[in-house]
Design a protein around this motif. Sequence first.
Motif, short mmCIF file in Angstrom:
data_model
loop_
_atom_site.label_atom_id
_atom_site.label_comp_id
_atom_site.label_asym_id
_atom_site.label_seq_id
_atom_site.Cartn_x
_atom_site.Cartn_y
_atom_site.Cartn_z
N CYS A 11 -0.40 3.51 7.81
CA CYS A 11 -1.18 3.66 9.03
C CYS A 11 -2.66 3.37 8.81
O CYS A 11 -3.39 3.10 9.78
CB CYS A 11 -1.02 5.06 9.61
SG CYS A 11 0.60 5.37 10.35
N GLY A 12 -3.11 3.42 7.58
CA GLY A 12 -4.49 3.11 7.29
C GLY A 12 -4.82 1.63 7.36
O GLY A 12 -5.99 1.25 7.37
N ASN A 13 -3.78 0.79 7.43
CA ASN A 13 -3.99 -0.64 7.53
C ASN A 13 -4.23 -1.05 8.99
O ASN A 13 -3.83 -0.35 9.92
CB ASN A 13 -2.76 -1.39 7.00
CG ASN A 13 -2.67 -1.34 5.49
OD1 ASN A 13 -3.17 -2.22 4.79
ND2 ASN A 13 -2.01 -0.31 4.97
N LYS A 14 -4.83 -2.20 9.17
CA LYS A 14 -5.13 -2.69 10.52
C LYS A 14 -3.84 -2.97 11.29
O LYS A 14 -2.83 -3.41 10.73
CB LYS A 14 -5.96 -3.97 10.45
CG LYS A 14 -5.20 -5.17 9.85
CD LYS A 14 -6.02 -6.43 9.91
CE LYS A 14 -5.22 -7.64 9.39
NZ LYS A 14 -6.00 -8.89 9.45
N GLY A 65 0.80 7.64 5.54
CA GLY A 65 -0.65 7.60 5.64
C GLY A 65 -1.22 6.28 5.15
O GLY A 65 -2.14 5.72 5.77
N ALA A 66 -0.67 5.77 4.06
CA ALA A 66 -1.15 4.50 3.52
C ALA A 66 -0.89 3.36 4.49
O ALA A 66 -1.76 2.52 4.74
CB ALA A 66 -0.48 4.21 2.18
N SER A 97 0.83 -1.20 0.00
CA SER A 97 0.00 0.00 0.00
C SER A 97 0.87 1.25 0.00
O SER A 97 0.50 2.28 -0.58
CB SER A 97 -0.96 0.00 1.20
OG SER A 97 -0.27 0.21 2.42
#
Length: 240
Positions: free
Chosen positions: A192-195, A189-190, A131
């Motif tokens: 940290c957007g993951n679980k 940002g990408a 990501s």
Amino acid sequence: MKITAIGADISKNDVSCSYSLINDIENDIHKLIEAGAHSAALTNITGDDIVISAFVEDNLLEKINQGIVNILRKNAEDIGDVAGISDNPETAGEGISYGEANIRQDRYPDAIIVAFDTYGGESFVEDVANSCIDAATGMSGLTDICDKIGGQKKIPGVGYVSSETDDPIVVASVEDIESVGVIAGAMIGAACGNKNTYLVERGTPCNVIPGSVIFSVSAFMNGNVIDLSIPFQERSRILK
């Protein structure tokens, strides 16, 4: 010219890197400069994983990669990931992580290195790393970014590692200094957007609930290493 980065778990424990391990590796970085690297550094320390990165001319890539692995092997508290390297793809095991990206010859080399650490080899780490790659791909100011994570990998000058390798590296080269923050911001940002994925400062132990992934982000610029987690923590504070 390229940016090359090799990471490994060679720590004596599964949570952190000792000061002695870090110091021993930093004391050997000069060997890469003497071997012809434009610049080199211990760029990322993430949980029990370390990453050595170097800017290198294309014709010296294999030599410098070999030099990095030699430093890892020489200083290993536990041979760990280095033992997974093989000349034969069929016998390769869980091994060192690798990333490389091209640098335009008319640009002074600047790069962003994102390194991940898993406690139990959490499989979703590949999606997190990819990501980051997706987020940066095509951005203005990006010169090049490493290949997607996953599958067996051949590391130039070193050998093969298997798809079991579980602490990936993402490397991106940038056009100018102003692009570093923009591209790194998109990658952070990408991720940290993951679980269950957490940004940490360089050198932070893996003190998270198992089932989580941590990552560090470094800017490698003019031979210097900047831990980008600290300024991004401040930048992301909500003003009231």
